[in-house]
Design an enzyme around this catalytic site. Structure first.
Site, PDB file in Angstrom:
ATOM      1  N   TYR A  25      54.849 -12.016 -14.218  1.00 54.30           N
ATOM      2  CA  TYR A  25      55.472 -12.998 -13.326  1.00 54.30           C
ATOM      3  C   TYR A  25      56.027 -12.270 -12.115  1.00 54.30           C
ATOM      4  CZ  TYR A  25      57.222 -17.460 -11.949  1.00 54.30           C
ATOM      5  OH  TYR A  25      57.419 -18.610 -11.236  1.00 54.30           O
ATOM      6  N   ARG A  78      53.614 -24.521  -2.252  1.00 58.86           N
ATOM      7  CA  ARG A  78      54.723 -23.634  -1.878  1.00 58.86           C
ATOM      8  C   ARG A  78      54.885 -22.578  -2.955  1.00 58.86           C
ATOM      9  NH1 ARG A  78      60.070 -21.905  -2.542  1.00 58.86           N
ATOM     10  NH2 ARG A  78      59.360 -22.235  -4.663  1.00 58.86           N
ATOM     11  N   LYS A  96      54.028 -18.925 -15.621  1.00 60.37           N
ATOM     12  CA  LYS A  96      55.153 -19.597 -16.275  1.00 60.37           C
ATOM     13  C   LYS A  96      54.855 -19.835 -17.755  1.00 60.37           C
ATOM     14  CE  LYS A  96      58.182 -20.453 -12.920  1.00 60.37           C
ATOM     15  NZ  LYS A  96      59.601 -20.108 -12.915  1.00 60.37           N
ATOM     16  N   GLU A 167      56.228 -27.201 -10.785  1.00 62.80           N
ATOM     17  CA  GLU A 167      56.420 -25.838 -10.281  1.00 62.80           C
ATOM     18  C   GLU A 167      55.797 -25.662  -8.895  1.00 62.80           C
ATOM     19  OE1 GLU A 167      58.080 -22.228 -10.424  1.00 62.80           O
ATOM     20  OE2 GLU A 167      58.163 -23.587 -12.139  1.00 62.80           O
ATOM     21  N   ASP A 168      56.583 -25.151  -7.966  1.00 61.50           N
ATOM     22  CA  ASP A 168      56.120 -24.722  -6.638  1.00 61.50           C
ATOM     23  C   ASP A 168      55.433 -25.828  -5.846  1.00 61.50           C
ATOM     24  OD1 ASP A 168      57.299 -22.337  -7.053  1.00 61.50           O
ATOM     25  OD2 ASP A 168      55.484 -21.137  -7.115  1.00 61.50           O
ATOM     26  N   ASP A 191      61.408 -26.822 -11.938  1.00 61.23           N
ATOM     27  CA  ASP A 191      62.039 -25.520 -12.123  1.00 61.23           C
ATOM     28  C   ASP A 191      62.594 -24.951 -10.825  1.00 61.23           C
ATOM     29  OD1 ASP A 191      62.733 -23.164 -13.678  1.00 61.23           O
ATOM     30  OD2 ASP A 191      61.103 -22.169 -12.630  1.00 61.23           O
ATOM     31  N   ASP A 192      61.927 -25.203  -9.704  1.00 61.26           N
ATOM     32  CA  ASP A 192      62.397 -24.673  -8.427  1.00 61.26           C
ATOM     33  C   ASP A 192      63.721 -25.304  -8.019  1.00 61.26           C
ATOM     34  OD1 ASP A 192      59.931 -23.107  -7.816  1.00 61.26           O
ATOM     35  OD2 ASP A 192      59.054 -25.109  -7.861  1.00 61.26           O
ATOM     36  N   ASN A 336      62.098 -14.282  -3.403  1.00 66.32           N
ATOM     37  CA  ASN A 336      61.070 -13.397  -3.921  1.00 66.32           C
ATOM     38  C   ASN A 336      59.723 -13.836  -3.350  1.00 66.32           C
ATOM     39  OD1 ASN A 336      59.790 -15.321  -5.949  1.00 66.32           O
ATOM     40  ND2 ASN A 336      61.859 -15.265  -6.782  1.00 66.32           N
TER      41      ASN A 336
END
Length: 506
Positions: A25, A78, A96, A167-168, A191-192, A336
């Protein structure tokens, strides 16, 4: 190794979690997504495109696992701080899923999903190795229909209690999709937004043991006002209110700094404040500024949290300004991969003369400053989302509430040892994420009960089946006791229940 010997891969992941997590990850997964088209491997998850509208259930039915309990979905718009990576974002869903597995969740329970509605990344559209749809992103009704059909298909095969992990997604869709599918009754979280919020708040809570200041005394400046920091700001307000602070007072002590500058009422009209930022804009007497250094001097925050993927924006002057009115300034550089970090660990410690309580969204090596060794904490969502899923599944939760994420944050903060704090870490070491998932899961399950969303009797009284088939009570390891008796439908020990859930289902 995962493609050729999956059993050995997951055994190695369990044995060497701390060493492999940065490879599987962040930060390596960002590089993997950038190079995804060059990798020759079996498809690590399910690809669903607009061409599949009307036929998504057939695709889901072809997935070889029969007991999926968590689906990780992305549309790749993203990816970390790298922007639109199209279907190369599958690396995130797969990554993930590996983190879930590292925390003890059976690999067969996990379904990585890449939704392909195109990409606006012109480099990818011209890349002969790109495997996704070669068109600009399709939005609006067709996009919503594809997501709706995909979630329906997953729930149709695997059940309505399947956890839907987003996610993202870009901000334009992240909040909207979360709200839409919550309203539809899905067991879902982003999660973001929520995972990052919980890990951020956990770090702030743990830092109080270093700064020796109460939560109600904190003034927090969030650099970046995207989904991560707005989610963190909202969860921090909830924590303050839970601790007895009036909500208006709590919001007055939480500040946002977006791409235009400090988010305050009365800033220039061309710098319009979006609806999701308005609750944090009422700051009487605080002038607008587009300079982060000046904002720090004006706001005088106790904590500065960066999540805007603007590298090196926490300059020496900014950190020195934080030190001017804080004996132990809290500085979190959460962006990150490493190339996007607001500052490095070495910079934070050197510029603060060793005073900073520092954490980062990418793992930095220990730093020696004038004879003192610092091993900064890694603010990794892996401490949060596996436990949230475990607690939700073990409790039979019908939804995942904000209170459950705050419970996760408080649980994670409580797992930071005095030894961790002594070397400057406000998070446990990544080698403990498997145990952290269980303890966080117990707190999440207990919160589900408090919220009234847990299934009655899901815990079986904090007991596990003995060899003779009778239920045997297990001593609590985390003090989450409710005083129930084995088998009476009340939970005496959620940690035992979560462990039992993993044990009996693996």
């Amino acid at each position: 190794l995962q493609n050729t010997d999956e059993t050995t891969f997951y055994a190695l992941l369990e044995l060497k979690t701390a060493e492999l997590l940065p490879v599987l990850y962040t930060p390596t997964v960002g590089d993997a997504c950038l190079q995804f088209g060059t990798l020759t491997q079996r498809p690590p998850g399910l690809y669903v495109s607009l061409e599949n509208l009307g036929n998504v259930r057939a695709l889901v039915d072809n997935w070889p696992a029969n007991d999926v309990r968590i689906a990780v979905l992305t549309d790749g718009e993203r990816i970390l701080g790298l922007g639109d990576q199209g279907v190369n974002g599958m690396g995130i869903s797969a990554g993930k899923s590996m983190v879930y597995a590292a925390c003890g969740i059976k690999p067969g329970w996990l379904l990585p999903v890449q939704v392909d509605n195109g990409t606006n990344n012109t480099k990818l559209l011209k890349d002969p190795l790109y495997v996704g749809s070669r068109r600009e992103r399709v939005r609006g009704e067709a996009y919503d229909r594809l997501l709706d059909e995909t979630v329906r298909a997953i729930q149709g095969r695997y059940g309505a209690r399947t956890v839907i992990h987003w996610e993202d997604f870009a901000p334009r869709n992240a909040f909207r999709n979360l709200q839409r599918f919550r309203a539809k009754g899905a067991i879902t979280y982003n999660d973001d937004i929520q995972g990052t919020a919980a890990v951020t708040v956990a770090g702030i809570l743990a830092s109080l043991r270093v700064t020796t200041r109460a939560l109600g005394e904190q003034r927090v400046l969030f650099f970046g006002a995207g989904q991560a920091n707005i989610g963190a700001a909202e969860l921090l307000v909830r924590a303050l209110v839970e601790d007895g602070v009036d909500e208006s007072v709590a919001r007055s002590n939480v500040f946002l700094f977006d791409s235009k500058g400090l988010v305050v009422d009365g800033r220039p009209a061309e710098y319009k404040i979006s609806d999701d930022k308005i609750p944090f804009a009422a700051k009487p007497g605080t002038p607008f500024t587009s300079s982060l250094e000046e904002a720090v001097k004006s706001v005088r925050p106790t904590a500065l949290v960066g999540a805007a993927t603007q590298p090196q924006v926490f300059t020496k002057k900014v950190i020195e300004s934080m030190c001017a009115f804080n004996p132990r300034p809290v500085i979190f550089a959460l962006s990150n991969p490493t190339s996007k970090a607001e500052c490095t660990a070495t910079q934070a410690y050197e510029w603060s003369k060793g005073k900073a309580v520092f954490a980062s969204g990418t793992l930095f090596a220990p730093v020696n400053y004038k004879g003192t060794r610092f091993a900064p904490g890694f603010a990794n969502n892996a401490f949060i989302f596996p436990g949230v899923a475990l607690g939700s599944l073990a409790s039979g939760a019908s939804s995942v509430t904000d209170a459950m994420f705050l419970a996760a944050a408080r649980s994670l903060a409580s797992q930071v040892s005095e030894e961790n704090l002594a070397v400057g870490a406000v998070y446990p070491p990544t080698s403990t994420i498997r145990e952290a998932a269980v303890v966080v899961g117990a707190a999440v399950a207990a919160a589900a009960v408090e919220e009234g969303v847990a299934a009655p009797g899901a815990c079986r009284g904090g007991a596990i089946p003995g060899r003779d088939g009778r239920l045997v009570a297990v001593p609590s390891l985390d003090a989450l006791t409710g005083g129930g008796n084995p088998g009476d439908g009340t939970c005496a020990n959620w940690e035992a229940c979560v462990r039992d859930y993993l044990k009996t289902c693996l």
